[in-house]
Design an enzyme around this catalytic site. Structure first.
Site, PDB file in Angstrom:
ATOM      1  N   GLU A  17       0.855  -1.190   0.000  1.00  0.00           N
ATOM      2  CA  GLU A  17       0.000   0.000   0.000  1.00  0.00           C
ATOM      3  C   GLU A  17       0.889   1.239   0.000  1.00  0.00           C
ATOM      4  O   GLU A  17       1.821   1.328   0.800  1.00  0.00           O
ATOM      5  CB  GLU A  17      -0.909  -0.021   1.237  1.00  0.00           C
ATOM      6  CG  GLU A  17      -1.806   1.206   1.324  1.00  0.00           C
ATOM      7  CD  GLU A  17      -2.821   1.097   2.442  1.00  0.00           C
ATOM      8  OE1 GLU A  17      -3.557   0.096   2.499  1.00  0.00           O
ATOM      9  OE2 GLU A  17      -2.868   2.028   3.267  1.00  0.00           O
ATOM     10  N   THR A  48      -3.799   4.785  -1.577  1.00  0.00           N
ATOM     11  CA  THR A  48      -4.824   5.290  -0.668  1.00  0.00           C
ATOM     12  C   THR A  48      -5.509   6.531  -1.244  1.00  0.00           C
ATOM     13  O   THR A  48      -5.013   7.176  -2.170  1.00  0.00           O
ATOM     14  CB  THR A  48      -4.240   5.649   0.720  1.00  0.00           C
ATOM     15  OG1 THR A  48      -3.342   6.726   0.564  1.00  0.00           O
ATOM     16  CG2 THR A  48      -3.548   4.464   1.355  1.00  0.00           C
ATOM     17  N   GLY A 108     -15.004   5.623   4.740  1.00  0.00           N
ATOM     18  CA  GLY A 108     -14.113   6.713   5.139  1.00  0.00           C
ATOM     19  C   GLY A 108     -14.409   7.170   6.558  1.00  0.00           C
ATOM     20  O   GLY A 108     -15.420   6.798   7.169  1.00  0.00           O
ATOM     21  N   ASP A 109     -13.506   7.982   7.086  1.00  0.00           N
ATOM     22  CA  ASP A 109     -13.639   8.523   8.451  1.00  0.00           C
ATOM     23  C   ASP A 109     -14.399   9.844   8.404  1.00  0.00           C
ATOM     24  O   ASP A 109     -14.476  10.485   7.352  1.00  0.00           O
ATOM     25  CB  ASP A 109     -12.242   8.766   9.038  1.00  0.00           C
ATOM     26  CG  ASP A 109     -11.561   7.450   9.400  1.00  0.00           C
ATOM     27  OD1 ASP A 109     -12.261   6.572   9.944  1.00  0.00           O
ATOM     28  OD2 ASP A 109     -10.360   7.306   9.125  1.00  0.00           O
ATOM     29  N   GLN A 178      -7.424  -4.300   8.588  1.00  0.00           N
ATOM     30  CA  GLN A 178      -6.660  -3.245   9.247  1.00  0.00           C
ATOM     31  C   GLN A 178      -5.459  -3.919   9.917  1.00  0.00           C
ATOM     32  O   GLN A 178      -5.487  -5.139  10.163  1.00  0.00           O
ATOM     33  CB  GLN A 178      -7.543  -2.601  10.300  1.00  0.00           C
ATOM     34  CG  GLN A 178      -6.965  -1.329  10.872  1.00  0.00           C
ATOM     35  CD  GLN A 178      -7.892  -0.755  11.928  1.00  0.00           C
ATOM     36  OE1 GLN A 178      -8.348  -1.467  12.818  1.00  0.00           O
ATOM     37  NE2 GLN A 178      -8.170   0.513  11.825  1.00  0.00           N
TER      38      GLN A 178
END
Ligand SMILES: Cc1cc2nc3c(=O)[nH]c(=O)nc-3n(C[C@H](O)[C@H](O)[C@H](O)COP(=O)(O)OP(=O)(O)OC[C@H]3O[C@@H](n4cnc5c(N)ncnc54)[C@H](O)[C@@H]3O)c2cc1C
Length: 307
Positions: A17, A48, A108-109, A178
């Site tokens: 990533e 990302t 998403g956050d 995660q």
């Protein structure tokens, strides 16, 4: 190529990533690292999607460079928070025009400084709704995020697992977890997925701890637990950055060795754009030579016409 196909013939599928450079830094700054990552022969590289919009425009551009110029399969991350349906359709069209076939579909956050952000005002409240929409549009291989210890917003881990199942039922082809530091939790998580009849490939997300202050930041952001042996290791080398880096690399390599021995579907390395540490981890995990061999054989095979 659709990444999910890789899992049919290979274990583990190894991915990296990377994140786009900040908007005030030339995009070319990442190219040198990408060349170095290419030398390691990953199965694919994911890019990302900048939280808060800062580097959003660069994700597709970098994913396209990886696929169309470097010849490595790529995957663009995408978070639907703060986007209209039209913007999402435009992004999928843009991806198609760059021949990108793989997307990590995320909610998403909350935007920065808005911890109480109301997701119900979004066209897609949760990732499973975004996945449903992308699936209808068809043509994409879809990955979804999974949380070994439960997502931070979930009051109960069980609820998060049920929500994970929604994402798979709506069309996620494979899962990426995660980061986690205790493999026993990952194995326990896999058992729970089996009991919920979640049968798609699961890639383990591994992040090396390379700096003393990094561990607390990771724990605070992700909510993942830190095993005592990792805390002790970081304390032992707190005053010696170089030895701490080496210990962090060895910890990740040991985690990967154990996962591979236990038949993990995939390893996803959160590289933090650092090819040198990534190489060392793979070397010490015993994967680097294998990845070179596989790349060599595949190159030889593709140069022979079948008939
Ligand atoms: C591999 C990986 C890559 C990532 N890449 C990025 C990135 O590039 N950019 C970025 O900004 N962030 C990234 N993230 C972080 C991610 O955006 C956050 O963790 C975010 O808070 C959740 O996204 P999600 O897609 O998992 O959300 P969701 O799956 O929607 O879950 C969010 C929360 O809502 C709950 N929930 C889900 N569905 C329902 C439902 N139907 N009803 C009730 N509750 C529900 C879940 O249990 C969870 O608590 C990444 C995370 C991972 C694991």
């Amino acid at each position: 190529m659709k990444i999910v196909k890789l899992f049919k013939n290979k274990r583990p599928v190894v991915s990296f990533e990377v994140f786009p450079p900040k908007p005030d830094v030339p995009i070319e700054n990442i190219y040198d690292s990408l060349d170095k990552f290419k030398d390691l022969n990953p199965d694919y590289i994911s890019v990302t999607y900048g939280a808060g919009g800062s580097t959003r425009g660069r994700t597709v551009e970098i994913a396209s460079k990886i696929k169309n110029e470097l010849g490595i399969e790529s995957m663009a991350h995408f978070t639907c928070v703060g986007h209209t349906k039209e913007e999402i359709c435009a992004l999928l069209d843009q991806m198609r025009s760059h021949k990108l076939e793989n997307i990590l579909a995320l909610r998403g956050d909350p935007p920065l400084n808005q911890p109480d952000f109301d997701f119900s005002k979004n066209p897609y409240r949760y990732a499973n709704e975004l996945i449903r929409e992308i699936k209808v549009k068809n043509g994409f291989c879809i990955a979804a995020a999974a949380y070994v210890e439960g997502h931070v917003e979930s009051a109960r881990i069980k609820d998060d697992l049920i929500n994970l199942k929604r994402k798979v039922d709506e069309g996620a082809d494979f899962l990426i977890t995660q980061l986690f530091f205790d493999n026993r939790m990952f194995y326990d998580f896999l058992d729970k997925l089996i009991s919920l009849n979640i049968n798609c490939p699961v890639t383990a997300g591994i992040m090396p701890v390379l700096k003393a202050d990094q561990l607390k930041v990771i724990a605070a952001k992700s909510g993942c637990s830190i095993p005592a042996r990792l805390v002790l290791l970081m304390d032992k080398y707190a005053d010696n950055p170089e030895d701490l880096r080496k210990a962090g690399i060895e910890y990740s390599a040991a985690q990967i060795r154990d996962l591979v021995e236990n038949g993990v579907d995939g390893i996803h390395l959160y590289t933090m754009n650092r090819p040198k540490s990534t190489r060392k981890i793979l070397e010490q995990a015993g994967l680097l030579y294998r990845m070179h061999q596989e790349a060599y054989v595949s190159k030889q095979l593709s140069s022979f016409p079948l008939f």
